[in-house]
Scaffold this active site. Structure first.
Site, PDB file in Angstrom:
ATOM      1  N   HIS A  67      -8.145  -5.253  -0.185  1.00 23.48           N
ATOM      2  CA  HIS A  67      -6.912  -4.503   0.032  1.00 23.48           C
ATOM      3  C   HIS A  67      -6.056  -5.106   1.141  1.00 23.48           C
ATOM      4  CE1 HIS A  67      -4.306  -1.051  -0.331  1.00 23.48           C
ATOM      5  NE2 HIS A  67      -4.370  -0.846   0.979  1.00 23.48           N
ATOM      6  N   ASP A  99      -9.744  -5.281  -4.667  1.00 26.04           N
ATOM      7  CA  ASP A  99      -9.293  -4.105  -3.919  1.00 26.04           C
ATOM      8  C   ASP A  99     -10.137  -2.884  -4.272  1.00 26.04           C
ATOM      9  OD1 ASP A  99      -7.865  -2.122  -2.577  1.00 26.04           O
ATOM     10  OD2 ASP A  99      -5.919  -2.921  -3.172  1.00 26.04           O
ATOM     11  N   SER A 117       0.843  -1.200   0.000  1.00 20.35           N
ATOM     12  CA  SER A 117       0.000   0.000   0.000  1.00 20.35           C
ATOM     13  C   SER A 117       0.883   1.257   0.000  1.00 20.35           C
ATOM     14  CB  SER A 117      -0.975  -0.047   1.183  1.00 20.35           C
ATOM     15  OG  SER A 117      -2.000   0.907   1.037  1.00 20.35           O
TER      16      SER A 117
END
Length: 265
Positions: free
Chosen positions: A240, A213, A94
């Site tokens: 995610h 996601d 991320s």
């Protein structure tokens, strides 16, 4: 906990295992132990696993004020140099993928192999900007509502449904508290831009997108892959929070890439 100092900031990190370094860079609002602690044993027999906390996570707080990608990248690079002999494998998730990519582009001598999970190239996607703006507005308005929305958007529908009502309630109750560091990370999420750095990455790179996601749609991750010459792309059927939703599949995908050399078999 060992530390290193860079530009006046004391950066905290841990090391586990033996072998070449594997530096794992966490995502928004998560300290490295929460993000990766349960994955460390899978790598520690072949790697010295280094879990750094960049500014805004764990015990690392400096510098104050708004954060920038180059500042966080400098902190991660300093930890890599301090904690390992020779180039390291670098894994980012991320926001950590954005930071890790910046490290690989600006400190090419430090990185042997690069893995980017659910990263994005820049602030030019209208939907993603809408999401980060909504995060900030919800967090300022109602902490509990923000926490609930995070679970809804960060985990896939099949995974959440499989937990049942009691499991979801426990998930929300056990969610990490919202910290000032997380607020600073969310602010950076909406501004981070590494588009000009991506062509400078020369090490072998694996980019991993997540099919379900809703935070960083897989199309954004493919753009990251397309901008890094010679990079490979893999996709995992997850929301995610793949580190919690599909940890075994993530570990296997990363191991196949990091350990593919004949000397690693």
């Amino acid at each position: 906990m060992p530390t290193t100092t860079v530009d006046g900031a004391t950066v905290h990190y841990t090391t586990t295992g033996a072998g070449p370094g594997l530096v794992m860079v966490a995502g928004t609002g998560l300290d490295s132990q929460i993000n990766y602690g349960h994955l460390v044993p899978a790598f520690a027999e072949r790697r010295t696993v280094v879990l750094p906390d960049y500014a805004g996570s764990g015990a690392t707080v400096e510098p104050s004020g708004p954060l920038e990608v180059d500042v966080l990248a400098g902190q991660i690079a300093a930890v890599a140099e301090r904690s390992a002999d020779g180039p390291v494998d670098l894994l980012g998730y991320s926001l950590g993928a954005v930071v890790a990519a910046a490290v690989a582009a600006t400190h090419t001598h430090l990185v042997r192999r690069l893995v980017l999970v659910a990263g994005w190239p820049g602030p030019d996607d209208a939907r993603q900007q809408l999401a980060f703006d909504l995060w900030q507005r919800l967090e300022r308005t109602d902490h509990e509502l923000f926490t609930r929305f995070l679970q809804l958007s960060c985990l896939s529908a099949p995974f959440l449904s499989s937990l049942g009502e009691q499991g979801i309630a426990q998930l929300i109750a056990g969610a990490p508290p919202i910290t000032e560091g997380m607020r600073r990370h969310i602010d950076l999420d909406g501004r981070a831009d590494i588009r000009e750095l991506l062509p400078k990455i020369t090490c072998p790179t694996l980019v991993i997108g997540l099919t379900r996601d809703q935070v960083v749609p897989v199309e954004q991750v493919r753009r990251l892959h397309d901008a890094i010459a010679g990079s490979r792309f893999a996709e995992i059927d997850s929301g995610h929070l793949v580190v919690f939703e599909r940890p075994a599949e993530l570990v296997a995908t990363v191991q196949d890439f990091l350990f593919e050399d004949a000397t690693e078999r």
